[in-house]
Write a protein that holds these residues in place. Structure first.
Motif: not given
Lengths: 116, 835
Positions: B514-529
């Motif tokens: 739906q949104s590449i932005d959200v995908e990228k957000q998810m990735i950055s969250r995983m990065k943090i975690e």
């Protein structure tokens, strides 16, 4: 009659009466006890204490000391009270008779405890 | 000296006479007639006696007098109050039952009151006596002082035994001996014992809810506190501590033991908690108002022991215990249980244990449910093999069902966590211990489920594709956070990564996200975690996508420059994917042989031209790179006109379908509308792998909304010999039509796929373990086996929990390949790194 008056009367063996402030007289634990209405001895009823073994001369000095003490008790570097040298022995004996501070304090405290 | 004293009016006195005066006066004092007496006279008499060095005799006389007075007058008065109800009580066990409460209470109060009054009278009289005898007392004190060192007026000494207790203490001791120590009647009980029993009886009445005179008891307790076992007045030997407190504590313990058991049997856990709390407060109140503050901690402990520590387990396991409270959201009651247990133990072992087991049970139920739903229509793969006649749509539903199960599982787990978080906050006061236990047990729940990694990834996938469509940013945020929360508990993060890559790959290539932005957000969250290394490959996928866009643009302008522009030109957009980064097998069909044929697809001329054109362009740009066409992943936009589409009028539709679908449809471009092609003919003309061909034909000829072709015979399954022709009667109101390919959606893996994923995963784990071992050994040079194991486990814990056997195998393999060697001489099995 049983109420606590401001002044009390101390009577010597030779029938001299000294009317003194109660607050100063109870410097002596013995006198304080005599006058304590809680016990209801004769002295406390009449607010008068008779001293069969202290004469007027000595009792006068004692009263004088009571006032002297009350006046100066909170100040520092107070000169000793002056008294005639010939009375010293009798005064010492009177003081011994009237003053028995240590156990008095102790007993008084315990009695307070006991009565809640 | 003596002469001088004569001078102070101290006549020679006779001891007996003087004592006679004093004794008479003392009697008056005891009978409260002091007003007739002159203090000064008595004081003077005592003074005289002491001066005559008769102090000791006076002391003894006074003691004697007091003893006589107490044992006769006072004792008689008290004994008289011990009426039959009290006798029964003090005699033995049956006492309480034999007389009514009211009788006992009145009798008890009477007894207590008399005793209290006697004690107080005694105190007052003794106070007066000691005051009158003040002079004697003071000399006594001075005597003590003198014995301590200073030589004070030795002539006043009346008593050589300086350990003689003060007259006051002596009088207290006399009361103890003559009153409390005496028997209520010949062969009866000691009054002190009766007193204890009466007080306990009264307290029992209080506990049973009757009104008692607290002050009366308090006064008696006070008396016991003021008396000592011996005349030395040792603090630990207070009669209170010796005679009363132990009995009080033991009866209380018995009472609460019984009450606790009764409550457990008769009421529910919530009531129990309230009751226990009430009792504890009540006891501390009782200590304050009725007994002694010094007992508070002791009785607290007794009540806590009996009502909490020993009963906690029973309480938690009750029918209405913790399980029930959690099932019914009894926040308050849970809070009470928590409060109770934290009172006795900061670690709250029982409650924590109960919570953990409940979470695990609930988690196990969730896992079980997920398993049953996903398996409910038994093994889809096996069914397909068994008979082709089984409707395909059924299988699709089945797959959806499994996906739904996966989503449900994640949601259930989240709900479970959410639920207990609420309990934790509202009922457990955000307690640290419980928090740890919760985290641990939820993590166990998640990891106990062998498909958790896949399911979590599916959950994210589903949300990326559909879930976030109509959500606000905050809601999306929350969803992402939820996913991360579950991820946090997951142990096998590497498996998750595999699945996530696969799902992400499909989303990106099939443009399902739906949104590449959200995908990228998810990735950055995983990065943090989970750290940088975890997301490296995922980010590379995004990079490939961006590069491909540029490449497509570049190719387009390249074509434009070449001036090959013609109307029939086919537009190409391309994704060049780094083969290591993308899990392309996600798209691969089940059979290995199909891969072989993929590259030999037969393209119609226009498409083939484009393909070779791009290959040339790419080779010019990046020399030395090899392009492999993943035609099974592509899709195409086409325009098609159907003569009777809109109410019998012609209409042109934009059709989006897979590359294979395009190839099939293109075949019919050149064919007369009435002519049909068999399955075999289509395959020969396109060279599409049979399975893919069947699936595409299914969507083009069977699915009702995209039936561009007519199939003969009309059935759901595609069978050899089936014929297909252009559907002249196709009609649809929608201009843009997307052709779905059966089972193109993401789904739970089948048995076979999962095995493959597992195998792949095990392989990659093997590499990870080897890498870790080598890194550790390179640093340490020599290490024992146990230490190496521990360190490896620590290093890898961020990614997954390695199987010890697997580590052992990897070490073996490293030894074989001469990275390591065994240390022969070491006491414990050890290894050395070979550079």
């Amino acid at each position: 009659m049983a109420s606590e008056t401001e002044y009390v009367t101390l009577v010597s063996s030779d029938d001299y009466s000294f009317v003194v402030l109660r607050s100063s007289a109870i410097k002596s634990p013995a006198i304080k006890r005599m006058l304590d209405p809680a016990y209801g001895f004769a002295e406390s009823k009449t607010n008068t204490c008779h001293f069969e073994n202290i004469n007027g001369l000595v009792l006068e000095k004692v009263c004088e000391y009571f006032y002297y003490y009350q006046k100066h008790k909170d100040s520092k570097d107070v000169a000793d009270m002056d008294f005639p040298i010939e009375l010293s022995l009798e005064l010492v004996m009177a003081a011994d008779y009237l003053d028995s501070t240590v156990p008095f304090e102790e007993n008084s405290k315990r009695r307070q405890d006991m009565l809640i | 000296m003596a002469n001088q004293r004569q001078g102070l009016n101290v006549p020679d006195i006779d001891f007996e006479t003087t004592w006679g005066v004093l004794e008479k006066a003392f009697l008056e004092i005891h009978t409260k007639n002091a007003s007739a007496l002159s203090f000064e006279e008595l004081y003077r008499n005592a003074y005289k006696i002491v001066l005559k060095k008769k102090g000791e005799e006076l002391y003894n006389k006074v003691a004697e007098f007091e003893a006589r007075w107490l044992s006769s007058e006072v004792r008689m008065k008290i004994v008289a109050t011990i009426t039959p109800p009290l006798q029964l009580l003090t005699e033995g066990s049956g006492g309480r039952a034999l007389s009514s409460t009211a009788e006992r209470r009145t009798a008890g109060e009477n007894f207590l009151r008399t005793l209290k009054e006697s004690w107080e009278d005694h105190g007052v009289c003794m106070g007066m006596l000691t005051d009158v005898l003040m002079y004697m007392v003071s000399t006594q004190a001075q005597q003590h002082a003198a014995n301590d060192g200073t030589d004070l007026e030795k002539d006043r000494v009346y008593c050589t035994d300086h350990r003689q207790p003060s007259i006051f203490a002596k009088a207290m001791g006399l009361f103890r001996d003559q009153i409390l120590g005496s028997l209520d009647r010949p062969n009866g009980t000691q009054l002190a014992e009766s007193l204890t029993k009466v007080i306990l009886d009264q307290i029992q009445m209080d506990r049973d809810g009757e009104k008692i005179d607290q002050h009366l008891i308090k006064a008696n307790v006070y008396m016991l506190e003021g008396l000592y076992h011996s005349d030395q007045e040792v603090e630990e030997e207070k009669l209170y501590l010796q005679l009363f407190e132990p009995h009080f504590l033991s009866t209380s313990a018995a009472f609460y033991r019984e009450e606790g058991e009764r409550l457990l049997k008769e009421s529910d856990a919530g009531t129990y908690c309230k009751e226990a709390k009430r009792r504890i407060d009540e006891e501390s109140d009782r200590c304050r108002s009725t007994i002694s503050e010094s007992t508070t901690p002791k009785i607290q402990k007794v009540v806590e022991d009996e009502l909490i520590r020993h009963k906690m387990k029973g309480l938690i396991e009750m029918d209405s215990g913790v399980q029930y409270m959690i099932d019914n959201d009894k926040f308050h009651e849970l809070g009470l249980v928590f409060e109770l247990e934290s009172r006795v133990d900061a670690r709250k072992p029982e409650l924590t244990k109960a919570i953990v087991s409940i979470v695990q049970d609930m988690g196990a139920a969730i896992n079980k449910a997920a398993e049953t739903t996903s398996v409910a229509p038994p093994a889809p793969a096996g069914q397909d093999d068994a008979g082709e006649d089984k409707p395909k749509a059924g299988s699709t539903r089945q797959i959806n069902q499994q996906t739904a199960a996966a989503l449900k599982w994640v949601e259930d787990v989240l709900a479970l966590k959410e639920r207990f978080d609420v309990f934790w906050k509202t009922s457990f006061n955000s307690d640290q211990t419980i928090s740890t236990a919760l985290t641990r047990s939820i993590s166990e729940v998640i990891n106990a489920f062998n498909r958790s990694s896949e399911y979590i990834s599916l959950f994210i996938d589903e949300n990326m594709k559909k879930g976030i469509r109509d959500k606000s940013e905050a809601e999306i945020d929350a969803t992402l956070e939820q996913a991360i929360v579950t991820l946090r508990y997951l142990q096998d993060k590497d498996i998750f990564e595999t699945y996530y890559k696969k799902h992400l790959c499909k989303r990106l290539l099939l443009k399902k996200s739906q949104s590449i932005d959200v995908e990228k957000q998810m990735i950055s969250r995983m990065k943090i975690e989970l750290g940088n290394s975890f997301t490296l490959k995922l980010e590379a996928m995004f990079k490939d996508m961006t590069l491909s866009e540029e490449l497509t643009g570049g190719y387009r302008s390249h074509i434009a420059r070449l001036g090959q522009a013609d109307t029939k030109r086919v537009d190409l957009s391309i994704n060049v994917l780094t083969s290591m980064t993308w899990p392309l097998e996600a798209f691969r069909g089940a059979g290995e042989d199909e891969r072989e044929s993929r590259n030999n697809l037969l393209f119609p001329g226009s498409i083939e031209r484009i393909k070779t054109g791009f290959e040339r362009f790419y080779a010019e740009r990046y020399s030395g790179r090899k392009l492999t066409w993943q035609t099974n992943m592509g899709d195409a936009d086409m325009k098609a006109t159907f003569p009777r589409s809109r109410n019998g009028k012609p209409m042109t539709h934009d059709i989006n379908c897979s590359t294979y679908g395009m190839l099939i449809l293109l075949l019919f471009n050149d064919l007369p509308t009435t002519q049909s092609l068999t399955l075999e003919e289509i395959q020969a003309k396109t060279n599409i792998p049979l399975n893919d061909l069947k699936r595409n034909l299914q969507s083009l000829a069977v699915a009702p909304k995209t039936r561009f072709l007519v199939k003969e015979p009309m059935s759901r399954e595609i069978n050899p010999g089936d014929r297909f022709r252009y559907n002249e009667d196709f009609s649809s109101k929608i201009i843009k039509i997307k052709v779905g390919v059966v089972s193109a959606g993401n789904k739970v893996e089948g048995e076979k796929e999962r095995k493959e994923t597992e195998k792949k995963n095990n392989d990659s784990r093997g590499f990870a373990i080897e890498a870790a071992v080598v890194r550790i050994m390179k640093q340490r040079k020599e290490l024992s086996h146990a230490q190496l194991l521990t360190e490896t486990l620590t290093v890898l814990s961020g990614q997954f929990r390695p199987d010890v056997n697997m580590i052992k195998k990897r070490i073996e393999s490293l030894i074989e390949r001469e990275y390591l060697e065994r240390l022969e001489e070491a006491a414990v099995p050890s290894y050395r790194y070979l550079a």
